[in-house]
Design a protein around this motif. Structure first.
Motif, PDB file in Angstrom:
ATOM      1  N   PRO A 108       0.883  -1.180  -0.112  1.00 32.44           N
ATOM      2  CA  PRO A 108       0.031   0.084   0.024  1.00 32.44           C
ATOM      3  C   PRO A 108       0.808   1.329   0.050  1.00 32.44           C
ATOM      4  O   PRO A 108       2.036   1.153   0.241  1.00 32.44           O
ATOM      5  CB  PRO A 108      -0.794  -0.156   1.259  1.00 32.44           C
ATOM      6  N   PRO A 109       0.170   2.493  -0.057  1.00 28.87           N
ATOM      7  CA  PRO A 109       1.073   3.740  -0.121  1.00 28.87           C
ATOM      8  C   PRO A 109       2.050   3.736   1.158  1.00 28.87           C
ATOM      9  O   PRO A 109       1.492   3.215   2.274  1.00 28.87           O
ATOM     10  CB  PRO A 109      -0.015   4.741  -0.141  1.00 28.87           C
ATOM     11  N   PRO A 110       2.937   4.558   1.226  1.00 30.21           N
ATOM     12  CA  PRO A 110       3.952   4.485   2.435  1.00 30.21           C
ATOM     13  C   PRO A 110       3.170   4.986   3.525  1.00 30.21           C
ATOM     14  O   PRO A 110       3.446   4.537   4.874  1.00 30.21           O
ATOM     15  CB  PRO A 110       4.910   5.653   1.875  1.00 30.21           C
ATOM     16  N   GLU A 111       2.073   5.901   3.585  1.00 31.62           N
ATOM     17  CA  GLU A 111       1.487   6.464   4.679  1.00 31.62           C
ATOM     18  C   GLU A 111       0.598   5.596   5.375  1.00 31.62           C
ATOM     19  O   GLU A 111       0.332   5.570   6.522  1.00 31.62           O
ATOM     20  CB  GLU A 111       0.726   7.685   4.476  1.00 31.62           C
ATOM     21  N   ILE A 112       0.179   4.424   4.778  1.00 30.78           N
ATOM     22  CA  ILE A 112      -0.569   3.354   5.162  1.00 30.78           C
ATOM     23  C   ILE A 112       0.395   2.072   5.778  1.00 30.78           C
ATOM     24  O   ILE A 112       0.210   1.540   6.642  1.00 30.78           O
ATOM     25  CB  ILE A 112      -1.758   2.843   4.308  1.00 30.78           C
ATOM     26  N   ALA A 113       1.336   1.845   4.516  1.00 25.45           N
ATOM     27  CA  ALA A 113       2.377   0.669   4.991  1.00 25.45           C
ATOM     28  C   ALA A 113       3.014   0.829   6.205  1.00 25.45           C
ATOM     29  O   ALA A 113       3.559  -0.199   6.940  1.00 25.45           O
ATOM     30  CB  ALA A 113       3.238   0.427   3.957  1.00 25.45           C
ATOM     31  N   ASP A 143      -3.111  -9.192  -0.201  1.00 24.86           N
ATOM     32  CA  ASP A 143      -4.015  -8.541  -1.271  1.00 24.86           C
ATOM     33  C   ASP A 143      -4.093  -7.023  -0.887  1.00 24.86           C
ATOM     34  O   ASP A 143      -4.202  -6.747   0.250  1.00 24.86           O
ATOM     35  CB  ASP A 143      -5.309  -9.150  -1.312  1.00 24.86           C
ATOM     36  N   ASN A 144      -4.265  -6.400  -1.848  1.00 24.28           N
ATOM     37  CA  ASN A 144      -4.520  -4.987  -2.022  1.00 24.28           C
ATOM     38  C   ASN A 144      -5.333  -4.391  -3.058  1.00 24.28           C
ATOM     39  O   ASN A 144      -4.946  -4.508  -4.460  1.00 24.28           O
ATOM     40  CB  ASN A 144      -3.139  -4.235  -2.192  1.00 24.28           C
ATOM     41  N   TYR A 145      -6.651  -4.138  -2.747  1.00 24.09           N
ATOM     42  CA  TYR A 145      -7.660  -3.709  -3.798  1.00 24.09           C
ATOM     43  C   TYR A 145      -8.315  -2.464  -3.278  1.00 24.09           C
ATOM     44  O   TYR A 145      -8.387  -2.465  -2.248  1.00 24.09           O
ATOM     45  CB  TYR A 145      -8.328  -4.736  -4.472  1.00 24.09           C
ATOM     46  N   ASN A 148     -11.687   5.800  -3.235  1.00 23.61           N
ATOM     47  CA  ASN A 148     -11.089   6.395  -1.869  1.00 23.61           C
ATOM     48  C   ASN A 148     -11.339   5.382  -0.992  1.00 23.61           C
ATOM     49  O   ASN A 148     -11.393   5.564   0.439  1.00 23.61           O
ATOM     50  CB  ASN A 148     -12.429   7.573  -1.622  1.00 23.61           C
ATOM     51  N   VAL A 149     -11.543   3.972  -1.383  1.00 25.56           N
ATOM     52  CA  VAL A 149     -11.541   2.918  -0.199  1.00 25.56           C
ATOM     53  C   VAL A 149     -10.298   2.041  -0.547  1.00 25.56           C
ATOM     54  O   VAL A 149     -10.493   1.576  -1.924  1.00 25.56           O
ATOM     55  CB  VAL A 149     -12.876   2.177  -0.219  1.00 25.56           C
ATOM     56  N   LEU A 150      -9.749   1.628   0.347  1.00 25.90           N
ATOM     57  CA  LEU A 150      -8.554   0.571  -0.025  1.00 25.90           C
ATOM     58  C   LEU A 150      -8.731  -0.569   0.884  1.00 25.90           C
ATOM     59  O   LEU A 150      -8.915  -0.403   2.169  1.00 25.90           O
ATOM     60  CB  LEU A 150      -7.278   1.252   0.363  1.00 25.90           C
ATOM     61  N   VAL A 151      -8.865  -1.848   0.718  1.00 27.74           N
ATOM     62  CA  VAL A 151      -8.857  -2.955   1.435  1.00 27.74           C
ATOM     63  C   VAL A 151      -7.813  -3.885   1.432  1.00 27.74           C
ATOM     64  O   VAL A 151      -7.020  -4.139   0.208  1.00 27.74           O
ATOM     65  CB  VAL A 151     -10.000  -3.983   0.761  1.00 27.74           C
ATOM     66  N   LEU A 152      -7.074  -3.918   2.344  1.00 26.76           N
ATOM     67  CA  LEU A 152      -5.695  -4.683   2.512  1.00 26.76           C
ATOM     68  C   LEU A 152      -5.867  -5.914   3.071  1.00 26.76           C
ATOM     69  O   LEU A 152      -6.629  -5.814   4.249  1.00 26.76           O
ATOM     70  CB  LEU A 152      -4.610  -3.949   3.047  1.00 26.76           C
ATOM     71  N   THR A 153      -5.372  -7.027   2.572  1.00 26.68           N
ATOM     72  CA  THR A 153      -5.419  -8.352   3.536  1.00 26.68           C
ATOM     73  C   THR A 153      -3.854  -8.552   3.558  1.00 26.68           C
ATOM     74  O   THR A 153      -3.137  -8.955   2.716  1.00 26.68           O
ATOM     75  CB  THR A 153      -6.076  -9.465   2.745  1.00 26.68           C
ATOM     76  N   TYR A 154      -3.421  -9.117   4.929  1.00 23.95           N
ATOM     77  CA  TYR A 154      -2.235  -9.551   5.261  1.00 23.95           C
ATOM     78  C   TYR A 154      -2.339 -10.723   5.962  1.00 23.95           C
ATOM     79  O   TYR A 154      -3.294 -11.329   6.379  1.00 23.95           O
ATOM     80  CB  TYR A 154      -1.445  -8.611   6.287  1.00 23.95           C
ATOM     81  N   LEU A 155      -1.310 -11.731   5.795  1.00 25.80           N
ATOM     82  CA  LEU A 155      -1.140 -13.058   6.282  1.00 25.80           C
ATOM     83  C   LEU A 155      -0.216 -12.900   7.488  1.00 25.80           C
ATOM     84  O   LEU A 155       1.057 -12.305   7.181  1.00 25.80           O
ATOM     85  CB  LEU A 155      -0.965 -13.963   5.425  1.00 25.80           C
ATOM     86  N   LYS A 169      -7.617  14.397   1.461  1.00 28.48           N
ATOM     87  CA  LYS A 169      -6.391  13.750   1.173  1.00 28.48           C
ATOM     88  C   LYS A 169      -5.552  12.771   1.818  1.00 28.48           C
ATOM     89  O   LYS A 169      -4.519  12.329   1.426  1.00 28.48           O
ATOM     90  CB  LYS A 169      -5.438  15.243   0.935  1.00 28.48           C
ATOM     91  N   THR A 170      -6.397  12.358   3.079  1.00 31.01           N
ATOM     92  CA  THR A 170      -5.703  11.859   3.992  1.00 31.01           C
ATOM     93  C   THR A 170      -6.305  10.278   4.140  1.00 31.01           C
ATOM     94  O   THR A 170      -7.582  10.275   4.266  1.00 31.01           O
ATOM     95  CB  THR A 170      -5.508  12.260   5.423  1.00 31.01           C
ATOM     96  N   TRP A 171      -5.657   9.408   4.129  1.00 31.51           N
ATOM     97  CA  TRP A 171      -6.109   7.821   4.403  1.00 31.51           C
ATOM     98  C   TRP A 171      -6.387   7.670   6.042  1.00 31.51           C
ATOM     99  O   TRP A 171      -5.534   8.057   6.495  1.00 31.51           O
ATOM    100  CB  TRP A 171      -5.346   6.715   4.051  1.00 31.51           C
ATOM    101  N   GLY A 172      -7.321   7.025   6.324  1.00 36.65           N
ATOM    102  CA  GLY A 172      -7.817   6.790   7.733  1.00 36.65           C
ATOM    103  C   GLY A 172      -8.359   5.241   7.696  1.00 36.65           C
ATOM    104  O   GLY A 172      -9.196   4.874   6.838  1.00 36.65           O
ATOM    105  N   LEU A 173      -8.057   4.666   8.664  1.00 40.66           N
ATOM    106  CA  LEU A 173      -8.413   3.285   9.067  1.00 40.66           C
ATOM    107  C   LEU A 173      -9.849   3.312   9.422  1.00 40.66           C
ATOM    108  O   LEU A 173     -10.140   4.146  10.637  1.00 40.66           O
ATOM    109  CB  LEU A 173      -7.658   2.662  10.089  1.00 40.66           C
ATOM    110  N   ILE A 174     -10.795   2.513   8.814  1.00 39.29           N
ATOM    111  CA  ILE A 174     -12.185   2.665   9.222  1.00 39.29           C
ATOM    112  C   ILE A 174     -12.818   1.169   9.682  1.00 39.29           C
ATOM    113  O   ILE A 174     -13.623   1.446  10.537  1.00 39.29           O
ATOM    114  CB  ILE A 174     -13.020   3.082   8.216  1.00 39.29           C
ATOM    115  N   ASN A 175     -11.901   0.354   9.353  1.00 37.39           N
ATOM    116  CA  ASN A 175     -12.384  -1.103   9.893  1.00 37.39           C
ATOM    117  C   ASN A 175     -10.947  -1.970   9.849  1.00 37.39           C
ATOM    118  O   ASN A 175     -10.183  -1.728   9.110  1.00 37.39           O
ATOM    119  CB  ASN A 175     -13.475  -1.891   8.941  1.00 37.39           C
ATOM    120  N   MET A 176     -10.859  -2.938  10.638  1.00 33.70           N
ATOM    121  CA  MET A 176      -9.746  -4.004  10.776  1.00 33.70           C
ATOM    122  C   MET A 176     -10.369  -5.231  11.473  1.00 33.70           C
ATOM    123  O   MET A 176     -11.463  -5.237  12.306  1.00 33.70           O
ATOM    124  CB  MET A 176      -8.824  -3.402  11.327  1.00 33.70           C
ATOM    125  N   GLY A 177      -9.498  -6.187  11.182  1.00 37.04           N
ATOM    126  CA  GLY A 177     -10.014  -7.542  11.984  1.00 37.04           C
ATOM    127  C   GLY A 177      -9.188  -8.652  11.652  1.00 37.04           C
ATOM    128  O   GLY A 177      -8.334  -8.352  10.751  1.00 37.04           O
TER     129      GLY A 177
END
Length: 175
Positions: A60-65, A124-126, A131-138, A157-165
């Motif tokens: 993902p973009p560096p500000e998220i990674a 996965d990164n889609y 304006n919505v980015l869904v990331l899956t990590y293992l 202009k800023t990404w913010g976390l809205i959900n995780m699990g």
């Protein structure tokens, strides 16, 4: 596996509830026909993988990674509470202290079942729209991996976390 088994038992219980909620026919009991209250909807997985989607393991973009990397490094060091508090700071999830407490305890429980966190990788990164980015990590553990899902939203202009699990359900990731 216990988490998966618990979820399966809960889901199975929800499927069987309508059968158990009906009274058994009794010829000696008076007829007390009444309208039953509607049954609650069974729980659903809020983080399913999309069907027919090829995984895109690009970073993902560096500000998220950066924050995700720091989060996993903290979990790997065993500092669950600080990892969540730092990662969720400034988010609506971080403001919900009870939810954060559940995240921490479930993480401790999962790591107790599957072993310490050895490493992690993007699976996965889609995007959903622009304006919505869904990331899956293992995350890799001694017994089996865990799947982590992070959903980010960019209202300006800023990404913010809205959900995780996270969960231990890996079957829907297989072709």
């Amino acid at each position: 596996m216990k988490i998966l088994t618990s979820a399966l038992v809960l889901f199975t219980g929800c499927l069987l509830l309508p059968l158990r909620a009906q009274p058994a026919p009794d010829a000696t009991a008076p007829d007390t026909t009444s309208v039953a209250a509607p049954l609650p909807a069974p729980p659903r997985n809020i983080m399913p993988m999309s069907i027919n989607h090829k995984a895109n393991p690009t970073n993902p973009p560096p500000e998220i990674a950066g924050p995700i990397d720091k989060f996993f490094k903290g979990l790997k060091a065993g500092d669950y509470a600080d990892s969540y508090e730092t990662f969720l700071a400034g988010t609506r999830l971080g403001a919900q202290k009870e939810k954060m407490s559940v995240f921490i305890s479930k993480t401790q429980e999962a790591f107790g079942l599957y072993g310490k966190l050895n490493d992690y990788e993007i699976f996965d990164n889609y995007s959903v729209g622009s304006n919505v980015l869904v990331l899956t990590y293992l995350s890799r553990h001694d017994v089996q991996p865990l799947r982590w899902r992070f959903i980010f939203y960019r209202p300006d202009k800023t990404w913010g976390l809205i959900n995780m699990g996270f969960d231990d359900v890996l079957l829907d990731m297989l072709d």
